[in-house]
Design an enzyme around this catalytic site. Structure first.
Site, PDB file in Angstrom:
ATOM      1  N   LYS A  80       0.875  -1.172   0.000  1.00  0.00           N
ATOM      2  CA  LYS A  80       0.000   0.000   0.000  1.00  0.00           C
ATOM      3  C   LYS A  80       0.910   1.219   0.000  1.00  0.00           C
ATOM      4  CE  LYS A  80      -4.499   0.942   0.564  1.00  0.00           C
ATOM      5  NZ  LYS A  80      -5.694   0.212   0.138  1.00  0.00           N
ATOM      6  N   VAL A 185     -24.763   4.035   0.321  1.00  0.00           N
ATOM      7  CA  VAL A 185     -25.144   3.599  -1.026  1.00  0.00           C
ATOM      8  C   VAL A 185     -24.365   4.417  -2.059  1.00  0.00           C
ATOM      9  CG1 VAL A 185     -27.329   2.366  -0.828  1.00  0.00           C
ATOM     10  CG2 VAL A 185     -27.337   4.830  -0.527  1.00  0.00           C
ATOM     11  N   GLY A 186     -23.039   4.301  -1.964  1.00  0.00           N
ATOM     12  CA  GLY A 186     -22.140   4.937  -2.932  1.00  0.00           C
ATOM     13  C   GLY A 186     -21.856   3.960  -4.059  1.00  0.00           C
ATOM     14  N   ASN A 187     -20.614   3.957  -4.534  1.00  0.00           N
ATOM     15  CA  ASN A 187     -20.271   3.118  -5.695  1.00  0.00           C
ATOM     16  C   ASN A 187     -20.586   1.651  -5.468  1.00  0.00           C
ATOM     17  OD1 ASN A 187     -19.262   5.125  -7.355  1.00  0.00           O
ATOM     18  ND2 ASN A 187     -17.281   5.105  -6.343  1.00  0.00           N
ATOM     19  N   VAL A 188     -20.103   1.088  -4.364  1.00  0.00           N
ATOM     20  CA  VAL A 188     -20.320  -0.333  -4.107  1.00  0.00           C
ATOM     21  C   VAL A 188     -21.722  -0.564  -3.545  1.00  0.00           C
ATOM     22  CG1 VAL A 188     -19.548  -2.344  -2.795  1.00  0.00           C
ATOM     23  CG2 VAL A 188     -17.857  -0.729  -3.682  1.00  0.00           C
TER      24      VAL A 188
HETATM   25  P1  NAD Z   1     -18.054   5.539  -1.899  1.00  0.00           P
HETATM   26  O1  NAD Z   1     -17.386   6.732  -1.343  1.00  0.00           O
HETATM   27  O2  NAD Z   1     -18.496   5.538  -3.321  1.00  0.00           O
HETATM   28  O3  NAD Z   1     -19.351   5.178  -1.014  1.00  0.00           O
HETATM   29  C1  NAD Z   1     -19.399   5.316   0.350  1.00  0.00           C
HETATM   30  C2  NAD Z   1     -20.754   5.903   0.703  1.00  0.00           C
HETATM   31  O4  NAD Z   1     -20.884   5.932   2.125  1.00  0.00           O
HETATM   32  C3  NAD Z   1     -20.943   7.319   0.188  1.00  0.00           C
HETATM   33  O5  NAD Z   1     -22.158   7.416  -0.522  1.00  0.00           O
HETATM   34  C4  NAD Z   1     -20.966   8.155   1.476  1.00  0.00           C
HETATM   35  O6  NAD Z   1     -21.790   9.301   1.368  1.00  0.00           O
HETATM   36  C5  NAD Z   1     -21.495   7.158   2.474  1.00  0.00           C
HETATM   37  N1  NAD Z   1     -21.171   7.487   3.868  1.00  0.00           N
HETATM   38  C6  NAD Z   1     -20.072   8.116   4.347  1.00  0.00           C
HETATM   39  N2  NAD Z   1     -20.160   8.250   5.688  1.00  0.00           N
HETATM   40  C7  NAD Z   1     -21.334   7.682   6.051  1.00  0.00           C
HETATM   41  C8  NAD Z   1     -21.995   7.506   7.294  1.00  0.00           C
HETATM   42  N3  NAD Z   1     -21.479   7.959   8.434  1.00  0.00           N
HETATM   43  N4  NAD Z   1     -23.187   6.855   7.304  1.00  0.00           N
HETATM   44  C9  NAD Z   1     -23.729   6.403   6.155  1.00  0.00           C
HETATM   45  N5  NAD Z   1     -23.146   6.572   4.947  1.00  0.00           N
HETATM   46  C10 NAD Z   1     -21.973   7.202   4.899  1.00  0.00           C
HETATM   47  O7  NAD Z   1     -17.062   4.303  -1.597  1.00  0.00           O
HETATM   48  P2  NAD Z   1     -17.128   2.843  -2.220  1.00  0.00           P
HETATM   49  O8  NAD Z   1     -16.137   2.731  -3.313  1.00  0.00           O
HETATM   50  O9  NAD Z   1     -18.548   2.485  -2.473  1.00  0.00           O
HETATM   51  O10 NAD Z   1     -16.559   1.980  -0.999  1.00  0.00           O
HETATM   52  C11 NAD Z   1     -17.377   1.681   0.129  1.00  0.00           C
HETATM   53  C12 NAD Z   1     -16.563   0.901   1.156  1.00  0.00           C
HETATM   54  O11 NAD Z   1     -16.091  -0.323   0.571  1.00  0.00           O
HETATM   55  C13 NAD Z   1     -15.313   1.633   1.649  1.00  0.00           C
HETATM   56  O12 NAD Z   1     -15.097   1.284   2.989  1.00  0.00           O
HETATM   57  C14 NAD Z   1     -14.200   1.028   0.799  1.00  0.00           C
HETATM   58  O13 NAD Z   1     -12.957   1.088   1.453  1.00  0.00           O
HETATM   59  C15 NAD Z   1     -14.681  -0.394   0.670  1.00  0.00           C
HETATM   60  N6  NAD Z   1     -14.151  -1.070  -0.514  1.00  0.00           N
HETATM   61  C16 NAD Z   1     -14.399  -0.585  -1.756  1.00  0.00           C
HETATM   62  C17 NAD Z   1     -13.893  -1.246  -2.876  1.00  0.00           C
HETATM   63  C18 NAD Z   1     -14.170  -0.733  -4.269  1.00  0.00           C
HETATM   64  O14 NAD Z   1     -13.928  -1.481  -5.225  1.00  0.00           O
HETATM   65  N7  NAD Z   1     -14.703   0.454  -4.424  1.00  0.00           N
HETATM   66  C19 NAD Z   1     -13.119  -2.405  -2.725  1.00  0.00           C
HETATM   67  C20 NAD Z   1     -12.901  -2.898  -1.432  1.00  0.00           C
HETATM   68  C21 NAD Z   1     -13.419  -2.224  -0.336  1.00  0.00           C
END
Ligand code: NAD
Length: 349
Positions: A80, A185-188
């Site tokens: 990392k 409910v972001g990307n994942v």
């Molecule tokens: P993202 O930023 O697109 O989505 C996260 C969402 O959580 C956002 O919509 C944000 O507004 C919301 N959020 C933030 N704080 C909050 C709170 N206190 N209460 C409720 N919602 C809240 O991120 P992502 O890419 O969807 O990733 C989500 C999680 O999955 C992260 O922890 C990331 O490390 C993990 N992850 C992602 C991937 C990937 O491929 N994107 C891979 C492995 C792990």
């Protein structure tokens, strides 16, 4: 500042401190273990309050990547990097140029990818200067192409992981009528919620961004709740997809769900919280196992992209989790401990 005495320093092969006065770059690249292959992991840019905090973060995250890739069956090690700075105000072409030079000096022992504070566009910029970058290739989908963003693969892995947990804990093969609370409910999280909805699950969602909630409510019929209300809902599954450390002394006593299975990294505030979930009869899908879809996606990008093979590999998370759940039940151990032992057996060979 101490490095060798840091708890997470244990076993690190190499930690590189990079600085470039001209561009202001201050970065740390940590290679935890490369027994199975080159160390691949995200490059995070964050305005850390102190250098100690940055070191702690990079060491902990690189170690986690070793376990994640080993258990996902990838020929990758764990690494990392962190860039100390504000991604909105401190990022510049010169800073990324200096970071690319640092990657070139490591000659492929570490491969960077997108993470908090860096974007696919940043990775594409680096890729013009170094070969040691991943998550940059546009990939085919059912409806066209998508960018290097691995979120869809992460969401698919999380979806099959929830199915495995429902099978193990509730004895059900179908998600029809299963009640799921999705935190974030972001990307994942949104992609996951779409798949759950299509499979007949009933959804509750929360987020801190209103537009994300409106979308989940109108497109998926999800019930929207306030962020602090998500833990105590009367549901079957709690799926954290927003933040780390959300399984802690304050939240665990509120949980009514019998399953915790979601995509967030580092969900347990401390390892002992895994034991606490077990004590309460809550089945926990270890985060780095269920969210490995993203790293699997990035791996396939580097080995020649074969979509069918990628999907099959990601769907393998179902079987990996079932094996962990069965062993944990048999040995009466927390699922996280069982996952760690399985991973170590692979990368410590
Ligand atoms: P993202 O930023 O697109 O989505 C996260 C969402 O959580 C956002 O919509 C944000 O507004 C919301 N959020 C933030 N704080 C909050 C709170 N206190 N209460 C409720 N919602 C809240 O991120 P992502 O890419 O969807 O990733 C989500 C999680 O999955 C992260 O922890 C990331 O490390 C993990 N992850 C992602 C991937 C990937 O491929 N994107 C891979 C492995 C792990």
């Amino acid at each position: 500042m101490s490095v060798f005495s840091q708890r997470d320093f244990a076993d690190h092969e190499q930690v590189v401190f990079v600085s470039d006065d001209a561009s202001g770059l201050k970065a740390i690249i940590a290679i935890h273990n490369s027994n199975l292959g080159p160390a691949l992991g995200g490059c995070r840019m964050w305005p850390y309050a102190s250098e100690d905090e940055a070191i702690r973060d990079v060491l902990r995250l690189s170690r986690g990547m070793t376990y994640k890739s080993a258990l996902a069956g990838l020929k990758l090690g764990g690494g990392k990097s962190v860039i100390i700075g504000n991604p909105r105000t401190d990022k510049s072409p010169a800073l990324l140029d200096a970071f690319a030079t640092a990657l070139n000096r490591l000659n492929g022992r570490y491969i960077a990818a997108e993470d908090s504070g860096t974007s696919v566009a940043d990775m594409k910029y680096l890729a013009e200067r170094t070969a040691h970058v991943a998550g940059i290739v546009d990939k085919p989908t059912d409806t066209g192409t998508r960018s290097g963003d691995p979120s869809p693969a992460t969401a698919l892995g999380t979806f099959v992981g929830i199915k495995a947990a429902v099978k193990a804990q509730l004895g059900r093969d179908s998600l029809e009528g299963v009640r799921v609370a999705v935190q974030g409910v972001g990307n994942v999280g949104f992609d996951l919620a779409q798949q759950l909805h299509a499979a007949g699950a009933q959804l509750w969602v929360t987020d801190i961004h209103k537009d994300n909630l409106v979308r989940a409510g109108s497109e998926l019929g999800a019930t929207v709740v306030a962020p602090e209300a998500i833990y105590g809902l009367d549901v079957d599954v709690f799926a954290p997809c927003a933040l780390g450390a959300i399984l802690n002394d304050q939240t665990i006593p509120q949980l009514k769900a019998r399953i915790v299975a979601g995509a967030s990294n580092n969900q347990l505030a401390e390892a002992r919280h895994g034991s606490e979930l077990m004590r309460r009869g809550i089945l926990y899908a270890p985060d780095y196992v269920i969210n490995a879809g993203g790293i699997i996606d990035v791996y396939y990008e580097r080995t020649g992209f074969d979509r069918a093979a990628l999907l099959k590999h990601v769907e393998g998370i179902y079987g990996t989790l079932l094996e962990i759940f069965e062993r944990a039940a048999k040995e009466q151990r927390p699922t996280g401990e069982v996952a760690d032992a399985l991973a170590e057996a692979r990368f410590k060979r």
